[in-house]
Design a protein around this motif. Structure first.
Motif, PDB file in Angstrom:
ATOM      1  N   GLY A 233       9.028  -4.884  -3.175  1.00 59.24           N
ATOM      2  CA  GLY A 233       7.666  -5.393  -3.205  1.00 59.24           C
ATOM      3  C   GLY A 233       7.610  -6.831  -3.697  1.00 59.24           C
ATOM      4  O   GLY A 233       8.374  -7.236  -4.574  1.00 59.24           O
ATOM      5  N   HIS A 246       9.386  -6.468  -7.396  1.00 55.94           N
ATOM      6  CA  HIS A 246       9.637  -5.148  -7.968  1.00 55.94           C
ATOM      7  C   HIS A 246      10.709  -4.448  -7.132  1.00 55.94           C
ATOM      8  O   HIS A 246      10.666  -4.475  -5.903  1.00 55.94           O
ATOM      9  CB  HIS A 246       8.340  -4.331  -7.912  1.00 55.94           C
ATOM     10  CG  HIS A 246       8.229  -3.228  -8.912  1.00 55.94           C
ATOM     11  ND1 HIS A 246       9.135  -2.189  -8.988  1.00 55.94           N
ATOM     12  CD2 HIS A 246       7.298  -2.986  -9.873  1.00 55.94           C
ATOM     13  CE1 HIS A 246       8.767  -1.357  -9.952  1.00 55.94           C
ATOM     14  NE2 HIS A 246       7.657  -1.814 -10.512  1.00 55.94           N
ATOM     15  N   LEU A 253       7.939  -4.300 -13.395  1.00 57.01           N
ATOM     16  CA  LEU A 253       7.360  -5.404 -12.638  1.00 57.01           C
ATOM     17  C   LEU A 253       7.797  -6.712 -13.284  1.00 57.01           C
ATOM     18  O   LEU A 253       7.676  -6.887 -14.498  1.00 57.01           O
ATOM     19  CB  LEU A 253       5.835  -5.297 -12.653  1.00 57.01           C
ATOM     20  CG  LEU A 253       5.053  -6.455 -12.027  1.00 57.01           C
ATOM     21  CD1 LEU A 253       5.306  -6.529 -10.526  1.00 57.01           C
ATOM     22  CD2 LEU A 253       3.556  -6.293 -12.314  1.00 57.01           C
ATOM     23  N   PRO A 282       6.911   1.611  -6.806  1.00 52.30           N
ATOM     24  CA  PRO A 282       6.125   1.259  -5.630  1.00 52.30           C
ATOM     25  C   PRO A 282       7.012   0.867  -4.441  1.00 52.30           C
ATOM     26  O   PRO A 282       8.230   0.816  -4.546  1.00 52.30           O
ATOM     27  CB  PRO A 282       5.362   0.041  -6.115  1.00 52.30           C
ATOM     28  CG  PRO A 282       6.397  -0.681  -6.962  1.00 52.30           C
ATOM     29  CD  PRO A 282       7.304   0.391  -7.548  1.00 52.30           C
ATOM     30  N   ASP A 283       6.352   0.564  -3.350  1.00 59.59           N
ATOM     31  CA  ASP A 283       7.014  -0.083  -2.213  1.00 59.59           C
ATOM     32  C   ASP A 283       6.422  -1.487  -2.129  1.00 59.59           C
ATOM     33  O   ASP A 283       6.743  -2.343  -2.933  1.00 59.59           O
ATOM     34  CB  ASP A 283       6.797   0.715  -0.932  1.00 59.59           C
ATOM     35  CG  ASP A 283       7.757   0.324   0.181  1.00 59.59           C
ATOM     36  OD1 ASP A 283       8.065  -0.876   0.308  1.00 59.59           O
ATOM     37  OD2 ASP A 283       8.199   1.193   0.944  1.00 59.59           O
ATOM     38  N   MET A 285       3.476  -4.592  -2.281  1.00 62.59           N
ATOM     39  CA  MET A 285       2.461  -5.002  -3.248  1.00 62.59           C
ATOM     40  C   MET A 285       1.598  -6.088  -2.624  1.00 62.59           C
ATOM     41  O   MET A 285       2.025  -6.777  -1.702  1.00 62.59           O
ATOM     42  CB  MET A 285       3.103  -5.563  -4.525  1.00 62.59           C
ATOM     43  CG  MET A 285       4.104  -4.653  -5.199  1.00 62.59           C
ATOM     44  SD  MET A 285       4.635  -5.242  -6.841  1.00 62.59           S
ATOM     45  CE  MET A 285       5.249  -6.893  -6.459  1.00 62.59           C
ATOM     46  N   TYR A 294      -2.224  -4.687  -6.302  1.00 64.98           N
ATOM     47  CA  TYR A 294      -2.220  -3.334  -5.753  1.00 64.98           C
ATOM     48  C   TYR A 294      -0.799  -2.916  -5.408  1.00 64.98           C
ATOM     49  O   TYR A 294      -0.012  -3.695  -4.866  1.00 64.98           O
ATOM     50  CB  TYR A 294      -3.099  -3.263  -4.504  1.00 64.98           C
ATOM     51  CG  TYR A 294      -4.557  -3.517  -4.789  1.00 64.98           C
ATOM     52  CD1 TYR A 294      -5.421  -2.460  -5.065  1.00 64.98           C
ATOM     53  CD2 TYR A 294      -5.068  -4.810  -4.806  1.00 64.98           C
ATOM     54  CE1 TYR A 294      -6.762  -2.698  -5.346  1.00 64.98           C
ATOM     55  CE2 TYR A 294      -6.401  -5.045  -5.090  1.00 64.98           C
ATOM     56  CZ  TYR A 294      -7.234  -3.990  -5.361  1.00 64.98           C
ATOM     57  OH  TYR A 294      -8.558  -4.221  -5.654  1.00 64.98           O
ATOM     58  N   TYR A 295      -0.493  -1.647  -5.692  1.00 61.84           N
ATOM     59  CA  TYR A 295       0.832  -1.103  -5.392  1.00 61.84           C
ATOM     60  C   TYR A 295       0.722   0.420  -5.389  1.00 61.84           C
ATOM     61  O   TYR A 295      -0.231   1.001  -5.922  1.00 61.84           O
ATOM     62  CB  TYR A 295       1.863  -1.561  -6.424  1.00 61.84           C
ATOM     63  CG  TYR A 295       1.512  -1.223  -7.852  1.00 61.84           C
ATOM     64  CD1 TYR A 295       1.900  -0.021  -8.433  1.00 61.84           C
ATOM     65  CD2 TYR A 295       0.745  -2.110  -8.617  1.00 61.84           C
ATOM     66  CE1 TYR A 295       1.552   0.293  -9.734  1.00 61.84           C
ATOM     67  CE2 TYR A 295       0.388  -1.801  -9.920  1.00 61.84           C
ATOM     68  CZ  TYR A 295       0.798  -0.600 -10.478  1.00 61.84           C
ATOM     69  OH  TYR A 295       0.441  -0.283 -11.763  1.00 61.84           O
ATOM     70  N   TYR A 305      -3.785  -0.195  -9.152  1.00 56.57           N
ATOM     71  CA  TYR A 305      -3.906  -1.642  -9.259  1.00 56.57           C
ATOM     72  C   TYR A 305      -3.898  -2.058 -10.716  1.00 56.57           C
ATOM     73  O   TYR A 305      -4.407  -1.360 -11.594  1.00 56.57           O
ATOM     74  CB  TYR A 305      -5.145  -2.178  -8.533  1.00 56.57           C
ATOM     75  CG  TYR A 305      -6.466  -1.660  -9.023  1.00 56.57           C
ATOM     76  CD1 TYR A 305      -7.243  -2.392  -9.929  1.00 56.57           C
ATOM     77  CD2 TYR A 305      -6.974  -0.439  -8.556  1.00 56.57           C
ATOM     78  CE1 TYR A 305      -8.474  -1.935 -10.355  1.00 56.57           C
ATOM     79  CE2 TYR A 305      -8.206   0.030  -8.987  1.00 56.57           C
ATOM     80  CZ  TYR A 305      -8.947  -0.716  -9.895  1.00 56.57           C
ATOM     81  OH  TYR A 305     -10.168  -0.247 -10.320  1.00 56.57           O
ATOM     82  N   THR A 326       2.899  -0.548   2.866  1.00 52.92           N
ATOM     83  CA  THR A 326       2.539  -1.968   2.921  1.00 52.92           C
ATOM     84  C   THR A 326       1.025  -2.101   2.905  1.00 52.92           C
ATOM     85  O   THR A 326       0.313  -1.232   3.411  1.00 52.92           O
ATOM     86  CB  THR A 326       3.114  -2.614   4.199  1.00 52.92           C
ATOM     87  OG1 THR A 326       4.513  -2.355   4.271  1.00 52.92           O
ATOM     88  CG2 THR A 326       2.890  -4.124   4.191  1.00 52.92           C
TER      89      THR A 326
END
Length: 363
Positions: A233, A246, A253, A282-283, A285, A294-295, A305, A326
């Motif tokens: 991300g 990330h 993060l 996450p993937d 962001m 946002y993630y 978020y 995404t």
């Protein structure tokens, strides 16, 4: 059998991370709890049967673009525009999307598209030049198309030395002020910085702690998804000239000022890296105009978020969020793809992969 062999080989490559990253990293509780869950309606924009969508980007005029990586045989299109009638149109045309596994690699056909980013009046198409999770076939690159007439206006090829044979260049952000493009590499941990004027790219934070996978698996219910995926991300804060990034299998993060990429000394660049917060795994962001990041929380079917004050909230959760891959924001709506990566173990011909949107709350 051939596809199984390729996928098994990919898993062995990913599992070769350093011992320090082989075990699951415990999620550290955030100092500021997830205090808010907003109940919002998720609306399906379009569904793709048997075609695993990952990337999405919505242009300034509302045009919607998605992409399908060549992780297996049978990919019909690498890049598609979804028109107002919910029809899938090969972008920029059928010929660009006609390459098949085993064919000779050519300059004017997509090989393995991982990301599309609409920025101003152009669409940036990131081609990993990788198929079936194998090594790159030639230099990863970005094809830049003029959205006024869908013609190719520029090709940026990554410079030798800025990528590895096992690189999987994952996502990008365009920095208009700095005239640079920033990339994450999820195959071989690191960031790549491309100067749009000189067209020369360099690699930074190669195998650095901040770009490396922290865990060798994610947990979905009682099942382990055993992979180790590095820097993935990426989000650019143009107001504060800061790049966020990330690892996919990780809970940290990180951020770095974009001015750091003007430095030549790698140690000096590393010293500019800042740990920001503990988050979910996450993937992709994205940042909105108000500085909200946002993630996804992949392991719990959520989209979260983080606000500028550090507080973390859940935007939406439930069975309409299945590996939110995404994000793109247009007209105060968050678009996201469900790539369902953790659910796949074989044939995907009967699986549905969706593009969805949710209206963001007014703040």
């Amino acid at each position: 059998m051939k596809k199984i062999f390729y996928f098994a080989a990919f898993l062995m490559v990913l599992s070769s991370c350093k011992d320090a990253r082989q075990s699951k990293v415990e999620t550290v509780v955030n100092t500021q709890k997830d205090t808010t869950t907003t109940t919002l309606q998720v609306n399906e924009v379009i569904s793709f049967k048997g075609q695993q969508v990952t990337g999405v980007s919505v242009a300034n005029d509302g045009r919607i673009f998605v992409n399908f990586p060549r992780w297996r045989e049978g990919v019909k299109n690498s890049v598609v525009e979804v028109n107002k009638n919910k029809e899938e149109i090969s972008f920029p045309n059928t010929e660009w999307n006609s390459w098949k596994i085993g064919e000779e690699v050519v300059e004017d056909k997509f090989v393995g598209v991982q990301s599309v980013v609409a920025f101003e009046d152009k669409l940036y198409v990131l081609d990993t030049r990788s198929q079936l999770f194998q090594n790159v076939l030639d230099a990863p690159r970005v094809f830049v198309f003029n959205l006024a007439d869908n013609t190719l206006s520029k090709v940026y090829k990554l410079s030798e030395g800025s990528y590895h044979p096992d690189s999987y260049i994952n996502d990008l952000r365009v920095d208009k002020k700095k005239k640079k493009i920033y990339f994450t590499d999820s195959g071989h941990a690191g960031l790549v910085i491309l100067d749009m004027n000189s067209e020369v790219s360099k690699r930074v934070l190669d195998n650095h702690k901040s770009t490396s996978a922290e865990a060798s698996y994610l947990t979905f219910g009682d099942k382990k998804w055993e992979r180790a995926i590095n820097s993935d991300g990426i989000a650019l804060d143009t107001n504060n000239d800061t790049l966020y990034y990330h690892a996919l299998t990780g809970y940290s993060l990180y951020a770095i000022p974009t001015s750091a990429f003007d430095l030549e000394d790698e140690t000096q660049i590393e010293n500019q890296v800042k740990f920001v917060a503990k988050t979910s795994a996450p993937d992709g962001m994205i940042l909105d105009a108000n500085g909200n990041l946002y993630y996804a929380d992949l392991e719990h079917n959520k989209i979260q978020y983080r606000q500028a004050d550090g507080s973390i909230s859940t935007l939406v959760e439930g069975d309409k969020v299945k590996w939110a891959d995404t994000f793109s924001i247009y007209n105060n709506e968050l678009y996201f793809t469900n790539s369902r990566i953790n659910e796949i173990s074989g044939d995907i011909s009967e699986m549905e992969f969706t593009l969805n949107k949710v209206t963001l709350p007014t703040r």
